[in-house]
Design a protein around this motif. Sequence first.
Motif, PDB file in Angstrom:
ATOM      1  N   THR A  16      11.310  72.129 -18.507  1.00 22.02           N
ATOM      2  CA  THR A  16      12.518  71.327 -18.363  1.00 22.02           C
ATOM      3  C   THR A  16      13.384  71.879 -17.240  1.00 22.02           C
ATOM      4  O   THR A  16      13.847  73.012 -17.304  1.00 22.02           O
ATOM      5  N   TYR A  17      13.573  71.075 -16.220  1.00 24.12           N
ATOM      6  CA  TYR A  17      14.446  71.419 -15.096  1.00 24.12           C
ATOM      7  C   TYR A  17      15.565  70.392 -15.060  1.00 24.12           C
ATOM      8  O   TYR A  17      15.299  69.198 -15.000  1.00 24.12           O
ATOM      9  N   ILE A  18      16.803  70.871 -15.102  1.00 24.97           N
ATOM     10  CA  ILE A  18      17.943  69.956 -15.130  1.00 24.97           C
ATOM     11  C   ILE A  18      18.844  70.257 -13.946  1.00 24.97           C
ATOM     12  O   ILE A  18      19.365  71.356 -13.807  1.00 24.97           O
ATOM     13  N   TYR A  19      19.017  69.239 -13.108  1.00 26.58           N
ATOM     14  CA  TYR A  19      19.980  69.324 -12.014  1.00 26.58           C
ATOM     15  C   TYR A  19      20.333  67.910 -11.593  1.00 26.58           C
ATOM     16  O   TYR A  19      19.493  67.187 -11.070  1.00 26.58           O
ATOM     17  N   THR A  20      21.575  67.518 -11.838  1.00 26.30           N
ATOM     18  CA  THR A  20      22.021  66.159 -11.523  1.00 26.30           C
ATOM     19  C   THR A  20      23.204  66.124 -10.568  1.00 26.30           C
ATOM     20  O   THR A  20      23.765  65.062 -10.346  1.00 26.30           O
ATOM     21  N   ARG A  21      23.578  67.270 -10.058  1.00 23.49           N
ATOM     22  CA  ARG A  21      24.766  67.409  -9.207  1.00 23.49           C
ATOM     23  C   ARG A  21      26.076  67.211  -9.976  1.00 23.49           C
ATOM     24  O   ARG A  21      27.136  67.108  -9.390  1.00 23.49           O
ATOM     25  N   ASP A  22      25.985  67.087 -11.277  1.00 22.17           N
ATOM     26  CA  ASP A  22      27.151  66.980 -12.154  1.00 22.17           C
ATOM     27  C   ASP A  22      27.059  68.131 -13.149  1.00 22.17           C
ATOM     28  O   ASP A  22      26.317  68.040 -14.121  1.00 22.17           O
ATOM     29  N   PRO A  23      27.781  69.214 -12.903  1.00 23.32           N
ATOM     30  CA  PRO A  23      27.630  70.396 -13.744  1.00 23.32           C
ATOM     31  C   PRO A  23      27.873  70.133 -15.235  1.00 23.32           C
ATOM     32  O   PRO A  23      27.139  70.629 -16.084  1.00 23.32           O
ATOM     33  N   ILE A  24      28.866  69.339 -15.551  1.00 18.06           N
ATOM     34  CA  ILE A  24      29.146  69.049 -16.959  1.00 18.06           C
ATOM     35  C   ILE A  24      28.046  68.165 -17.542  1.00 18.06           C
ATOM     36  O   ILE A  24      27.603  68.363 -18.675  1.00 18.06           O
ATOM     37  N   GLY A  25      27.575  67.219 -16.767  1.00 16.14           N
ATOM     38  CA  GLY A  25      26.453  66.386 -17.201  1.00 16.14           C
ATOM     39  C   GLY A  25      25.203  67.218 -17.423  1.00 16.14           C
ATOM     40  O   GLY A  25      24.455  66.985 -18.379  1.00 16.14           O
ATOM     41  N   ASP A  26      24.967  68.183 -16.547  1.00 13.97           N
ATOM     42  CA  ASP A  26      23.828  69.089 -16.709  1.00 13.97           C
ATOM     43  C   ASP A  26      23.921  69.839 -18.035  1.00 13.97           C
ATOM     44  O   ASP A  26      22.931  69.985 -18.751  1.00 13.97           O
ATOM     45  N   LEU A  27      25.125  70.298 -18.360  1.00 11.58           N
ATOM     46  CA  LEU A  27      25.313  71.042 -19.606  1.00 11.58           C
ATOM     47  C   LEU A  27      25.060  70.158 -20.826  1.00 11.58           C
ATOM     48  O   LEU A  27      24.486  70.610 -21.817  1.00 11.58           O
ATOM     49  N   MET A  28      25.468  68.899 -20.746  1.00 12.54           N
ATOM     50  CA  MET A  28      25.211  67.968 -21.845  1.00 12.54           C
ATOM     51  C   MET A  28      23.707  67.761 -22.032  1.00 12.54           C
ATOM     52  O   MET A  28      23.206  67.748 -23.163  1.00 12.54           O
ATOM     53  N   LEU A  29      22.990  67.606 -20.928  1.00 12.70           N
ATOM     54  CA  LEU A  29      21.537  67.446 -21.002  1.00 12.70           C
ATOM     55  C   LEU A  29      20.865  68.710 -21.540  1.00 12.70           C
ATOM     56  O   LEU A  29      19.914  68.634 -22.332  1.00 12.70           O
ATOM     57  N   MET A  30      21.372  69.856 -21.129  1.00 14.02           N
ATOM     58  CA  MET A  30      20.825  71.118 -21.614  1.00 14.02           C
ATOM     59  C   MET A  30      21.024  71.246 -23.125  1.00 14.02           C
ATOM     60  O   MET A  30      20.120  71.669 -23.850  1.00 14.02           O
ATOM     61  N   GLU A  31      22.195  70.846 -23.589  1.00 11.66           N
ATOM     62  CA  GLU A  31      22.468  70.905 -25.024  1.00 11.66           C
ATOM     63  C   GLU A  31      21.499  70.003 -25.791  1.00 11.66           C
ATOM     64  O   GLU A  31      20.954  70.404 -26.822  1.00 11.66           O
ATOM     65  N   ASP A  32      21.256  68.821 -25.263  1.00 13.76           N
ATOM     66  CA  ASP A  32      20.293  67.910 -25.900  1.00 13.76           C
ATOM     67  C   ASP A  32      18.900  68.525 -25.947  1.00 13.76           C
ATOM     68  O   ASP A  32      18.209  68.442 -26.968  1.00 13.76           O
ATOM     69  N   GLU A  33      18.477  69.141 -24.866  1.00 12.21           N
ATOM     70  CA  GLU A  33      17.148  69.759 -24.814  1.00 12.21           C
ATOM     71  C   GLU A  33      17.037  70.935 -25.786  1.00 12.21           C
ATOM     72  O   GLU A  33      16.008  71.098 -26.453  1.00 12.21           O
ATOM     73  N   ILE A  34      18.087  71.729 -25.878  1.00  9.73           N
ATOM     74  CA  ILE A  34      18.096  72.853 -26.814  1.00  9.73           C
ATOM     75  C   ILE A  34      17.978  72.340 -28.246  1.00  9.73           C
ATOM     76  O   ILE A  34      17.222  72.879 -29.062  1.00  9.73           O
ATOM     77  N   ARG A  35      18.705  71.276 -28.551  1.00  8.74           N
ATOM     78  CA  ARG A  35      18.620  70.684 -29.900  1.00  8.74           C
ATOM     79  C   ARG A  35      17.206  70.201 -30.195  1.00  8.74           C
ATOM     80  O   ARG A  35      16.692  70.395 -31.305  1.00  8.74           O
ATOM     81  N   GLU A  36      16.573  69.576 -29.223  1.00 13.43           N
ATOM     82  CA  GLU A  36      15.213  69.074 -29.416  1.00 13.43           C
ATOM     83  C   GLU A  36      14.224  70.222 -29.621  1.00 13.43           C
ATOM     84  O   GLU A  36      13.321  70.124 -30.452  1.00 13.43           O
ATOM     85  N   LEU A  37      14.401  71.302 -28.875  1.00 13.19           N
ATOM     86  CA  LEU A  37      13.529  72.462 -29.056  1.00 13.19           C
ATOM     87  C   LEU A  37      13.705  73.066 -30.452  1.00 13.19           C
ATOM     88  O   LEU A  37      12.738  73.489 -31.091  1.00 13.19           O
ATOM     89  N   TYR A  38      14.937  73.071 -30.920  1.00 14.39           N
ATOM     90  CA  TYR A  38      15.182  73.601 -32.266  1.00 14.39           C
ATOM     91  C   TYR A  38      14.562  72.691 -33.327  1.00 14.39           C
ATOM     92  O   TYR A  38      13.925  73.171 -34.271  1.00 14.39           O
ATOM     93  N   LYS A  39      14.734  71.387 -33.168  1.00 20.09           N
ATOM     94  CA  LYS A  39      14.151  70.433 -34.118  1.00 20.09           C
ATOM     95  C   LYS A  39      12.630  70.543 -34.161  1.00 20.09           C
ATOM     96  O   LYS A  39      12.015  70.312 -35.200  1.00 20.09           O
ATOM     97  N   ALA A  40      12.029  70.892 -33.030  1.00 21.77           N
ATOM     98  CA  ALA A  40      10.579  71.040 -32.952  1.00 21.77           C
ATOM     99  C   ALA A  40      10.117  72.423 -33.433  1.00 21.77           C
ATOM    100  O   ALA A  40       8.952  72.767 -33.302  1.00 21.77           O
ATOM    101  N   ASN A  41      11.051  73.212 -33.972  1.00 24.88           N
ATOM    102  CA  ASN A  41      10.764  74.564 -34.468  1.00 24.88           C
ATOM    103  C   ASN A  41      10.244  75.499 -33.388  1.00 24.88           C
ATOM    104  O   ASN A  41       9.451  76.398 -33.659  1.00 24.88           O
TER     105      ASN A  41
END
Length: 68
Positions: A16-41
């Motif tokens: 997973t590589y996240i870069y959208t030129r919107d730092p806050i948007g990047d952080l939101m996407l990162m949070e979503d990815e972290i949640r998905e990784l946790y849900k997948a154990n």
Amino acid sequence: MDKMLDIYELLKTYGTYIYTRDPIGDLMLMEDEIRELYKANVLDIKDYQMALLLIRQETTRLQMKENQ
């Protein structure tokens, strides 16, 4: 895990590589990815909580910087 770079590296290990030129948007996407990784154990509870904490702290820091 104690800094944002650790989270970037963690996400990269799962392709997973996240870069959208919107730092806050990047952080939101990162949070979503972290949640998905946790849900997948893939992440344990400690890493999950620390990652969310770091992401939220960075989001707050950037929002305060924007409002100055």
